[in-house]
Design a protein around this motif. Structure first.
Motif, PDB file in Angstrom:
ATOM      1  N   VAL A  11       0.855  -1.187   0.000  1.00 43.25           N
ATOM      2  CA  VAL A  11       0.000   0.000   0.000  1.00 43.25           C
ATOM      3  C   VAL A  11       0.887   1.232   0.000  1.00 43.25           C
ATOM      4  O   VAL A  11       1.663   1.445   0.949  1.00 43.25           O
ATOM      5  CB  VAL A  11      -0.952   0.014   1.210  1.00 43.25           C
ATOM      6  N   HIS A  21      -7.417   1.527   3.657  1.00 40.87           N
ATOM      7  CA  HIS A  21      -7.222   0.352   2.800  1.00 40.87           C
ATOM      8  C   HIS A  21      -6.361  -0.703   3.502  1.00 40.87           C
ATOM      9  O   HIS A  21      -6.580  -1.896   3.338  1.00 40.87           O
ATOM     10  CB  HIS A  21      -6.594   0.765   1.460  1.00 40.87           C
ATOM     11  N   LEU A  74      -1.328  -1.109  -4.233  1.00 39.99           N
ATOM     12  CA  LEU A  74      -2.492  -0.222  -4.085  1.00 39.99           C
ATOM     13  C   LEU A  74      -1.954   1.183  -3.855  1.00 39.99           C
ATOM     14  O   LEU A  74      -1.266   1.441  -2.858  1.00 39.99           O
ATOM     15  CB  LEU A  74      -3.363  -0.682  -2.912  1.00 39.99           C
ATOM     16  N   LEU A  97      -4.109  -1.219  -8.044  1.00 41.49           N
ATOM     17  CA  LEU A  97      -5.371  -0.520  -7.789  1.00 41.49           C
ATOM     18  C   LEU A  97      -4.968   0.907  -7.443  1.00 41.49           C
ATOM     19  O   LEU A  97      -4.332   1.144  -6.409  1.00 41.49           O
ATOM     20  CB  LEU A  97      -6.143  -1.179  -6.635  1.00 41.49           C
ATOM     21  N   VAL A 288     -12.233  -3.481  -3.473  1.00 39.79           N
ATOM     22  CA  VAL A 288     -10.935  -4.079  -3.182  1.00 39.79           C
ATOM     23  C   VAL A 288     -11.018  -5.601  -3.325  1.00 39.79           C
ATOM     24  O   VAL A 288     -10.109  -6.241  -3.879  1.00 39.79           O
ATOM     25  CB  VAL A 288     -10.449  -3.651  -1.779  1.00 39.79           C
TER      26      VAL A 288
END
Lengths: 341, 341, 341, 341
Positions: A11, A21, A74, A97, A288
């Motif tokens: 992340v 997230h 992400l 993402l 997600v």
């Protein structure tokens, strides 16, 4: 990464959205784990990593993406940092993402799109999470079924109780808020937006001096639909997102959110969500999970870099319409082969 | 009175309800005028009569009914005075709209029924005004259409913000309030009520000491339906009447009253009627107009003396069920020929 | 005519709308009677008059208005005949309820306005009956209360199942249908419309070749509000009129019409009114009763000749916006003294 | 198992419900994996296990529970097999999620309860999944807040389009369907059920000969509440579960499920869920996630063996009330110390 293995996610960016997230992948999402967190603020990244088994803190995105236990990325850093992070992910050929906006403007979005095309396959899912909201999904399914005929118009309401952040400007209403309706319009109708007009009601006395709030924005599409957006960031009563599709043989409306009805003190009714987290938490979870599931299958689905570029192009037109007035046509490149399905 | 002439109405009893009917016939109802007002309180009657062209004040109902310009009688005096007024109207063979209850008990209702039978034709419409409420009428129409199949159950809610009058007793919940559901059940289902059970929740702390409020009343009918009534006279939040008919192939619910929806201060919803006047004003208007129209055509329609008697009989059973407990069967005479259609 | 006497009304024009008003005044309205019916088609007028006590048939409006038993005039003839009928009524100084449109264009409306000013007092109520719809009245009351703050936007939906009449043109969508939203906008907001834009979605395949249906019309007002109208005359599913006022601190929506909720065959919901008669019958009743009541009190209330003129002026602008495109400003004279309250 | 490790779950029983839980734990639930599947039908168990990394098929529950990689047990075998599986799990001291019913009757539930008490700590969560439905959770939260005052009544509707399984009996309406309302009543009100009455409407012609469907069931509680349940297994129009809590100062209703509103073909409204899977899928997801999360924290939460026993005891009383008529009192042992919080 084998198809059935647990996905190790890095992340990038651990602000409010990134931290959320991290929490989601750690405790809600099935089949994924947080393998790395990346932030310029080392202490912050380490604090987050400490609470998670097998999670490493990084300052440099490239180092994180090079790690053996990182299978996917992400990106939740601020918008201006997205382009660099995306290009780094492309170097490692990792699935991404990327939180919206893809990048802050159409020119940078074009550069990312070119890089992904050079890679030769789609790697990026853009974080337009409304496409994963249960009600929007039902509306999309109904429109796609053709049961109501061709969509003619789409009426959208987007209301915030108060300014999302202090210092929110008139342009940010377009870029940060109306952008959701731009994407959802393109997705629901499967049409491109060709022109934007911004009507300016006399501002609400709830709005700070100088802010054009509310705005009433009108899109025209290449399928001949007319779409309107009531954009309101000081409505005071709560967070509310509604849409009504008007088709040839019927209409469909979502967003009334009438789950529990209470009678009390002279009133029937219910409560309005206080903010977008309460309204769209399930959509984030679903987004997600969908990304993790597709990635484990070796696929890329969801909103593409093309969608990120289109949003940026329409936003730029919207800001021109806002500041210069009148009806403004959207200029976009032809859709590259990679983004046609 | 010719069919097309204006109906001269004598209103007997000028309390709250009577005065309201005077106002209605004078200013709302088409084809009728107030020719006479009758009240033991002479001054009160005269004050009312003074404001209306061609209206005479009386103390004696018989004198009013004998007047040349009186074509019909509306009885709005207290319940115990109804029997005498009805018998007087029968002597003058005048059409009557009699406010509910027809009379205070089944025995007196039987005497009125016998007198009307002796007259040989129906003269009385009883004031069960819910039958003239637009939503109940739509529900009745739907049930009669057979579209949903046979009704199996009927769920009723009857809620008052506060005690209708001070000193309201547990028995009055049955006699003055549940009585409406008794009549509406008989009318909607076209069935007679054969047994009554009264369940007693632990009273609300809003209820005065000693009052059994709320009550949950269950009717069984000769058509095999089971009907429940939530009766509540201290619900605090407003006046609300709802009904859901559960049929073999569907259900239909009325009474949500969701006319205008407001978003404000964290809530979506609308206002609840404060009292029965706000909720049923249109029903009263429609009831009186229907009575005037039928009378001018020389007909008698609407709830009959049989309906008034049945309500009284079921009420008596309900009070027994309330005070003695358990399931209690309703005893009624066979329906006389005059009241079969 | 004394204040308390029954109002003798001459109904001019006995087509569908006129005949309906005759029925209404005869059987629904309190305090009025049909004293005269006027139609070029003598047989038709006589047929109508025959069914009503004391009603005379005329071919000439002037003769009817001169009759002793005529106290007031209801004009329901075709629009082009209104101006002459109104001027005749002014000669007799009779109160008038004039069906909409007041006259077919702004120039003729101006002439009527000048004639009424010469008379020195208001005589005309224009038939914008939506102002008498219970839900619009509640919405107006809420807006006037200031409880939600200043109105910023107004979203309107106006949907017809099928073309109101064969041969309906794109201009008639503006002149005969959107005109209602023009008036209701002016009334709800108490503001004048200053500009009109007409957006043209690709026409529905339900619309006849060449008809621009639907239209999405945008008004701007001198109070800074932005108002949109979805106008749709081939929506197939029924007749539906909705409005949502968006104010500084809340919104209010009417027109969902969720009176009776039915569960059946996989669906919850209810029926949609088939046409404007079903939707607005009560509004017509209330409009005529309000006119009769005011007239009997010697007053003139409701929509004025100024409102009729404003509607005509905005309609003319709307047709220009429709045919020539773009945003068009409305030109109107200053509001004469007589029409300021 | 460390707190943060992935929970290895043995799923006992791989019929429709068991297979669905396997799919859920494999692809939806975070923090758990299917380590073992157990079924007498070896081939069936092996087919399921084959599709999942690191999953072993067993015929014998004891062998599965003894395996090193099994940390917890989910029992989804037929009700009569639950007692043995629970006792085996107790021997291995493993946390259990046991599908409802806990066991088929109160006597066997008592035995399980004694065994768990002997163990000295709670190990079992019973599968009353409605407690994890978002709307019931909101209703519970509202009731617990005390904002509406004490609950006086609870109205429940439980409707199935058609018989859940062929051969469904009148007793199964109580044991398999009304049992959900028994548990939800106890949970929502935090009160025990003390008496049951079953009213029997004349059966629907949709019901097979001999089936008492619908039933109208009334509970009384030790807190003085009166609770009614409309139980309907042939309503034809869909699956619908609704509840309205009537409190001293207000009411709250859930289950209208008005997510998307469609206008089409003369109707406004939306679709009704076809079955309990569609209605309660999210509740199942949330239930299993809650169990996994609690287990990883070393806790046992959710419905207890006491709740399973209470449901069995009330069901037995309900069946007596159904077959013998009248009001029947519930007999239960005192609540053991282990199940008081």
């Amino acid at each position: 990464m084998t198809q059935r293995g647990t996905l190790g996610v890095a992340v990038v960016g651990t602000g409010k959205m990134g931290a959320d997230h991290v929490r989601r992948i750690d405790g809600v999402t099935s089949g994924a784990r947080v393998a790395a967190v990346v932030d310029l603020d080392t202490a912050r990244a380490e604090r987050l990593a400490d609470g998670i088994d097998g999670c490493t803190a990084y300052t440099d995105p490239d180092a994180a993406m090079a790690a053996d236990d990182v299978d996917a990325v992400l990106i939740a850093s601020p918008g201006p940092a997205h382009e660099a992070a995306l290009l780094t992910a492309f170097e490692h050929d990792l699935p991404v993402l990327c939180e919206k906006p893809l990048t802050p403007d159409a020119a940078s979005a074009l550069r990312v799109m070119e890089a992904e095309q050079k890679l030769g396959h789609r790697r990026v899912q853009v974080g337009f999470m409304r496409r994963y909201d249960a009600e929007y999904m039902r509306l999309k399914e109904l429109l796609d079924s053709g049961r109501l005929g061709r969509p003619l118009m789409l009426h959208n309401r987007h209301r915030n109780a108060t300014l999302p952040v202090p210092g929110f400007t008139s342009e940010m209403l377009i870029n940060d808020a109306v952008v959701h309706e731009m994407d959802i319009t393109r997705w629901l109708l499967d049409q491109e937006i060709t022109a934007v007009t911004v009507m300016k009601p006399r501002p609400s006395s709830n709005a700070p001096e100088g802010l054009q709030d509310p705005q009433f924005v009108i899109f025209e599409t290449d399928g001949g639909a007319v779409v309107d957006v009531e954009m309101n960031v000081n409505c005071r009563f709560g967070y509310q997102v509604q849409a009504e599709a008007v088709c040839e043989n019927g209409t469909a409306r979502i967003g009334d959110a009438h789950g529990m009805l209470v009678n009390s003190a002279g009133q029937w009714g219910g409560s309005i969500a206080p903010d977008f987290v309460a309204r769209f938490e399930d959509a984030y979870d679903r987004e997600v999970q969908a990304w993790v599931d597709a990635t484990r299958r070796g696929e890329v689905t969801g909103p593409s870099v093309w969608d990120g570029y289109a949003a940026a192009a329409v936003c730029e037109t919207g800001v021109t319409a806002l500041t210069e007035g009148g009806r403004r046509e959207v200029k976009m490149i032809d859709r590259p082969e990679l983004y046609r399905s």
